[in-house]
Design a protein around this motif. Structure first.
Motif, PDB file in Angstrom:
ATOM      1  N   ARG A  54      43.782  39.310  48.533  1.00 39.10           N
ATOM      2  CA  ARG A  54      43.909  39.256  47.070  1.00 39.10           C
ATOM      3  C   ARG A  54      43.558  37.849  46.591  1.00 39.10           C
ATOM      4  NH1 ARG A  54      46.956  43.518  45.063  1.00 39.10           N
ATOM      5  NH2 ARG A  54      48.217  44.603  46.592  1.00 39.10           N
ATOM      6  N   THR A  55      43.137  37.784  45.326  1.00 38.64           N
ATOM      7  CA  THR A  55      42.925  36.478  44.701  1.00 38.64           C
ATOM      8  C   THR A  55      43.688  36.420  43.385  1.00 38.64           C
ATOM      9  OG1 THR A  55      41.329  34.871  43.873  1.00 38.64           O
ATOM     10  CG2 THR A  55      40.762  37.187  43.583  1.00 38.64           C
ATOM     11  N   SER A  56      44.234  35.267  43.094  1.00 36.65           N
ATOM     12  CA  SER A  56      44.906  35.039  41.813  1.00 36.65           C
ATOM     13  C   SER A  56      43.961  34.375  40.815  1.00 36.65           C
ATOM     14  CB  SER A  56      46.146  34.171  42.013  1.00 36.65           C
ATOM     15  OG  SER A  56      45.779  32.927  42.578  1.00 36.65           O
ATOM     16  N   LEU A  97      35.491  39.333  46.171  1.00 38.09           N
ATOM     17  CA  LEU A  97      36.913  39.549  45.927  1.00 38.09           C
ATOM     18  C   LEU A  97      37.211  39.239  44.461  1.00 38.09           C
ATOM     19  CD1 LEU A  97      39.601  40.211  47.376  1.00 38.09           C
ATOM     20  CD2 LEU A  97      39.824  37.773  47.844  1.00 38.09           C
ATOM     21  N   ASN A 100      41.689  41.905  40.274  1.00 34.25           N
ATOM     22  CA  ASN A 100      42.346  43.205  40.187  1.00 34.25           C
ATOM     23  C   ASN A 100      41.883  44.208  41.237  1.00 34.25           C
ATOM     24  OD1 ASN A 100      43.908  42.428  37.933  1.00 34.25           O
ATOM     25  ND2 ASN A 100      42.142  42.746  36.612  1.00 34.25           N
ATOM     26  N   SER A 101      41.118  43.749  42.218  1.00 31.39           N
ATOM     27  CA  SER A 101      40.609  44.655  43.248  1.00 31.39           C
ATOM     28  C   SER A 101      40.780  44.048  44.632  1.00 31.39           C
ATOM     29  CB  SER A 101      39.133  44.962  43.006  1.00 31.39           C
ATOM     30  OG  SER A 101      38.966  45.618  41.789  1.00 31.39           O
ATOM     31  N   PRO A 102      41.959  44.202  45.224  1.00 35.58           N
ATOM     32  CA  PRO A 102      42.154  43.666  46.574  1.00 35.58           C
ATOM     33  C   PRO A 102      41.280  44.402  47.587  1.00 35.58           C
ATOM     34  CG  PRO A 102      44.055  44.962  45.892  1.00 35.58           C
ATOM     35  CD  PRO A 102      43.148  44.879  44.713  1.00 35.58           C
ATOM     36  N   GLN A 104      40.891  45.650  51.632  1.00 36.78           N
ATOM     37  CA  GLN A 104      41.730  45.975  52.779  1.00 36.78           C
ATOM     38  C   GLN A 104      40.877  46.150  54.030  1.00 36.78           C
ATOM     39  OE1 GLN A 104      44.099  49.415  51.882  1.00 36.78           O
ATOM     40  NE2 GLN A 104      45.069  48.453  50.145  1.00 36.78           N
TER      41      GLN A 104
END
Length: 124
Positions: A54-56, A97, A100-102, A104
């Motif tokens: 994930r990214t913030s 990345l 809102n789109s992690p 996996q």
């Protein structure tokens, strides 16, 4: 003349705000988190895990390079559309990345892989 000055001031303020408004360019590798989740499947004595990236940062994150030593020994083959794994224990995300789109990645290992982001290119 005062209306012209006021208009110039307003225009300059607006341009300054627009120029600095996308100043999220300070995004870096510290804005990426990787959470490893253990799932209930075991294959040939290897536990199956899912690594969630994930990214913030509000900017898209490209060219995410990370250490992934042990992933090259996974019985569950990580999806090559999402990650490139080399033999030296280095990996690269194959997708951009976004906040809102992690992403996996499923893999298997006797112990969880210690992922660590090494570099990233913010695209904003």
């Amino acid at each position: 003349m005062s209306k012209a000055r006021a208009l110039m001031f307003l225009l300059a303020t607006l341009l300054f705000h627009l120029y600095t408004g996308d100043a999220q360019k300070s995004c870096d590798k510290s804005d990426i988190t990787i959470k490893v989740l253990k799932i209930s499947t075991v294959i040939q004595k290897q536990q199956v895990y899912i690594a969630v990236f994930r990214t913030s940062c509000s900017c898209k994150m490209k060219d995410v390079h990370f250490s992934c030593d042990g992933l090259q020994n996974s019985i569950v083959d990580p999806d090559r559309n999402f990650v490139d794994v080399d033999r030296s224990g280095m990996c690269t995300l194959q997708r951009t990345l976004t906040m809102n789109s992690p992403l996996q990645i499923m893999y298997s290992s006797e112990t969880p892989v210690n992922f660590r982001v090494l570099s990233v290119t913010p695209a904003c």
